[in-house]
Design a protein around this motif. Structure first.
Motif, PDB file in Angstrom:
ATOM      1  N   GLU A 295       0.852  -1.179   0.000  1.00 54.52           N
ATOM      2  CA  GLU A 295       0.000   0.000   0.000  1.00 54.52           C
ATOM      3  C   GLU A 295       0.892   1.234   0.000  1.00 54.52           C
ATOM      4  O   GLU A 295       2.047   1.183   0.445  1.00 54.52           O
ATOM      5  CB  GLU A 295      -0.905   0.035   1.239  1.00 54.52           C
TER       6      GLU A 295
ATOM      7  N   TYR B 182       1.737   4.757   1.612  1.00 59.69           N
ATOM      8  CA  TYR B 182       1.513   5.460   2.874  1.00 59.69           C
ATOM      9  C   TYR B 182       1.848   6.932   2.672  1.00 59.69           C
ATOM     10  O   TYR B 182       2.959   7.268   2.250  1.00 59.69           O
ATOM     11  CB  TYR B 182       2.391   4.862   3.973  1.00 59.69           C
TER      12      TYR B 182
ATOM     13  N   ALA C  38       0.967  -0.595   7.212  1.00 56.66           N
ATOM     14  CA  ALA C  38       0.977  -1.833   6.423  1.00 56.66           C
ATOM     15  C   ALA C  38       0.365  -2.983   7.206  1.00 56.66           C
ATOM     16  O   ALA C  38      -0.418  -3.784   6.668  1.00 56.66           O
ATOM     17  CB  ALA C  38       2.400  -2.165   6.004  1.00 56.66           C
TER      18      ALA C  38
ATOM     19  N   ALA D 171       4.837  -1.110   3.037  1.00 60.40           N
ATOM     20  CA  ALA D 171       4.208   0.143   2.633  1.00 60.40           C
ATOM     21  C   ALA D 171       5.233   1.021   1.930  1.00 60.40           C
ATOM     22  O   ALA D 171       6.417   1.035   2.292  1.00 60.40           O
ATOM     23  CB  ALA D 171       3.630   0.870   3.835  1.00 60.40           C
TER      24      ALA D 171
END
Length: 279
Positions: A134, A136, A164, A172
């Motif tokens: 992902e 961040y 994460a 992340a």
């Protein structure tokens, strides 16, 4: 019972050695290196020690004559053997200033801790299941003289790692203060678009990774196009492939970032080529 090394002496892991007045504890005043030991040999040891010494110089440590890379190497291997981590291990060297306040440090001599942890035999092997990441964006990395160091003020990465974990991801991606791709909590990041491999330049605030440095060198030797520069979030999400690199896991491919899926055809070839140089 396992052991650690503090300033050249070996202690059991349940012994407390850090003073409550430590500048390392108070201010994160220091830096660290993470290395991999395989069959009692440290991978890319010279590169790691060179980065450590450059970092100590930048942070204005006063390194005594007896504190040398060769001496540190022998202490690491002794601890690896003491802990029975001879097959494969993660080694962490933490260097920090001693006691004192912000303006009244006792001295600038480096204090250090060496720790080792056993690694599974398959560490660094090709990850058949791609990682899930992902982006961040709540805390961003600055682009300054400290950005490339593995210094002990690690809060941006700590917060990204918590994100994460909350999102049930493997890692992340952090952005720099310009909103561009920087690195991840534990790795440098590469993307492949067409026949070109891209990675954020050191000016973009990423850690000056040892594996990053050696992978780029190998890519150039293999006559592949490598671009170090600015990478936007759109660049990343429009890539064909994405992979991470660090000293413990070598190269790992990314299957998904958010809702975007990636392949791994070229990444696997890069992994095979690079692994042959360190086997």
């Amino acid at each position: 019972m396992e052991y650690f090394n503090y300033n050249g002496k070996i202690y059991k892991n349940d012994v407390t050695v850090i003073s409550v007045n430590s500048r390392g504890l108070r201010f994160g005043d220091g830096l660290f290196e993470t290395l991999k030991s395989s069959n009692n040999k440290l991978q890319f040891a010279a590169d790691h020690f060179e980065r450590l010494w450059k970092g100590m110089d930048l942070l204005q440590f006063k390194v005594p004559v007896h504190f040398t890379a060769e001496n540190l190497l022998q202490q690491i291997l002794k601890l690896v053997n003491k802990n029975g981590h001879n097959n494969m291990a993660r080694v962490r060297i933490t260097v920090f200033r001693g006691d004192g306040g912000l303006y009244d440090e006792i001295n600038h001599t480096p204090h250090y801790i060496i720790q080792t942890w056993a690694l599974p035999d398959d560490t660094g092997k090709w990850n058949s299941n791609g990682l899930l990441l992902e982006i961040y964006s709540d805390v961003k990395k600055s682009c300054d003289m400290l950005s490339n160091l593995k210094h002990n003020n690690f809060l941006p990465y700590v917060m990204a790692a918590l994100h994460a974990k909350k999102q049930k991801c493997n890692d992340a991606i952090l952005l720099n203060n310009h909103g561009r791709i920087c690195d991840t909590t534990i790795a440098n990041i590469f993307l492949i678009k067409g026949d070109v491999i891209h990675t954020p330049s050191l000016d973009e605030g990423c850690i000056a990774g040892i594996m990053r440095k050696n992978i780029i060198s190998q890519l150039i030797k293999d006559n592949l196009q490598v671009f170090e520069g600015e990478i936007t979030v759109d660049d990343l999400l429009n890539a064909d492939e994405v992979f991470l690199s660090n000293s413990i896991y070598n190269i790992r491919w990314i299957q998904r970032i958010g809702d975007k899926e990636f392949t791994n055809r070229i990444t696997q070839k890069i992994y095979t080529s690079f692994l042959s140089t360190i086997s």
